[in-house]
Design an enzyme around this catalytic site. Structure first.
Site, PDB file in Angstrom:
ATOM      1  N   LYS A  54       0.843  -1.197   0.157  1.00 33.02           N
ATOM      2  CA  LYS A  54       0.232  -0.009   0.025  1.00 33.02           C
ATOM      3  C   LYS A  54       0.801   1.211  -0.148  1.00 33.02           C
ATOM      4  CE  LYS A  54      -4.185  -2.136   2.181  1.00 33.02           C
ATOM      5  NZ  LYS A  54      -4.986  -1.989   3.416  1.00 33.02           N
ATOM      6  N   TYR A  59     -12.505  -1.839  -3.908  1.00 30.26           N
ATOM      7  CA  TYR A  59     -13.174  -1.760  -2.648  1.00 30.26           C
ATOM      8  C   TYR A  59     -14.432  -1.801  -2.653  1.00 30.26           C
ATOM      9  CZ  TYR A  59      -8.458  -1.912  -0.375  1.00 30.26           C
ATOM     10  OH  TYR A  59      -7.131  -2.155   0.057  1.00 30.26           O
ATOM     11  N   PHE A 105     -15.609   4.540   6.622  1.00 27.32           N
ATOM     12  CA  PHE A 105     -14.210   4.753   6.051  1.00 27.32           C
ATOM     13  C   PHE A 105     -13.954   4.444   4.655  1.00 27.32           C
ATOM     14  CE2 PHE A 105     -14.050  -0.005   7.451  1.00 27.32           C
ATOM     15  CZ  PHE A 105     -13.504  -0.525   6.281  1.00 27.32           C
ATOM     16  N   THR A 135      -5.806  -6.690  10.975  1.00 28.31           N
ATOM     17  CA  THR A 135      -6.112  -5.147  10.363  1.00 28.31           C
ATOM     18  C   THR A 135      -5.490  -4.089  11.035  1.00 28.31           C
ATOM     19  OG1 THR A 135      -8.122  -6.162   9.441  1.00 28.31           O
ATOM     20  CG2 THR A 135      -7.899  -3.884   9.207  1.00 28.31           C
ATOM     21  N   ARG A 179       2.371  -6.193   9.407  1.00 25.17           N
ATOM     22  CA  ARG A 179       1.542  -5.059  10.256  1.00 25.17           C
ATOM     23  C   ARG A 179       2.087  -4.493  11.403  1.00 25.17           C
ATOM     24  NH1 ARG A 179      -4.551  -6.563   7.674  1.00 25.17           N
ATOM     25  NH2 ARG A 179      -4.389  -5.205   6.013  1.00 25.17           N
ATOM     26  N   ASN A 202      -2.212   0.423   6.606  1.00 22.44           N
ATOM     27  CA  ASN A 202      -1.636  -0.724   7.306  1.00 22.44           C
ATOM     28  C   ASN A 202      -0.972  -1.532   6.110  1.00 22.44           C
ATOM     29  OD1 ASN A 202      -3.938  -1.456   5.673  1.00 22.44           O
ATOM     30  ND2 ASN A 202      -4.933  -2.571   7.196  1.00 22.44           N
ATOM     31  N   HIS A 210      -2.546  -5.420   1.349  1.00 18.87           N
ATOM     32  CA  HIS A 210      -3.665  -5.951   1.441  1.00 18.87           C
ATOM     33  C   HIS A 210      -3.515  -7.260   0.910  1.00 18.87           C
ATOM     34  CE1 HIS A 210      -7.614  -6.868  -0.205  1.00 18.87           C
ATOM     35  NE2 HIS A 210      -6.871  -7.557  -1.179  1.00 18.87           N
ATOM     36  N   GLU A 253      -9.716 -10.753  -7.585  1.00 20.89           N
ATOM     37  CA  GLU A 253      -8.873  -9.688  -7.415  1.00 20.89           C
ATOM     38  C   GLU A 253      -7.621  -9.929  -8.229  1.00 20.89           C
ATOM     39  OE1 GLU A 253     -10.033  -8.926  -2.790  1.00 20.89           O
ATOM     40  OE2 GLU A 253      -7.996  -9.548  -3.045  1.00 20.89           O
TER      41      GLU A 253
END
Ligand code: ADP
Ligand code: MG
Length: 140
Positions: A11, A51, A59, A93, A104, A114, A117, A128
């Site tokens: 990310k 998403y 969020f 998470t 993480r 975080n 994914h 995905e």
């Protein structure tokens, strides 16, 4: 146990801090093999589409803005029971809840930023992977 595939994203909080290699090393040390990888800057359409399952969560806007904020590295990972193996090395998470030794716990900044994914099922992994990769881009 069967060799399977999962989908991973390094990310923006990680690419921004130059942690692409550090994350990938933790994935490889956990027994996962990178069989496809590309660095992209997600469009709003990609972030919202990827998403979409979270579109009603409070969020969602923050998540989409974050995923578009800096480049990401999308990857296909292969290994024995890859989805579970990847979720295990990712950690919870919220990094405050993540076990020691996980990505993480070691690297994430917050529940939003975080670091990684990972797909949560074989079925979602296939969806995905197909969202970001053509079959010929995956070389096992
Ligand atoms: P995971 O990534 O562990 O599968 P989820 O699928 O529940 O977690 O959530 C997707 C992503 O949305 C998380 O990785 C995180 O970046 C973000 N997120 C989840 N919960 C929150 C929250 N309470 N506040 C901000 N961002 C969140
Ligand atoms: Mg999830």
């Amino acid at each position: 146990m069967a060799v399977t595939r999962t989908f991973s994203i390094i990310k923006p909080d990680a690419t921004r801090r130059n942690l692409t290699g550090a994350v990938t090393k933790m994935l490889e040390d956990a027994g996962l093999r990178v069989v496809a990888s590309k660095r992209i800057h997600m469009t709003r359409e990609q972030a919202e589409g990827f998403y979409a399952v979270h579109k009603d969560r409070p969020f969602f806007g923050e998540l989409v803005d974050f995923m578009m904020s800096e480049p990401v590295v999308v990857q296909v990972l292969e290994g024995e029971d890859a989805v579970t193996r990847n979720r295990d090395i990712m950690g919870a998470t919220n990094p405050a809840d993540a076990a020691s030794g996980t990505i993480r716990k070691a690297l994430a900044l917050s529940i939003g930023e975080n670091t990684v994914h990972g797909s949560d099922s074989d079925e979602n992994a296939a969806i995905e992977i197909a969202f970001f990769f053509q079959p010929e881009e995956i070389v096992g």
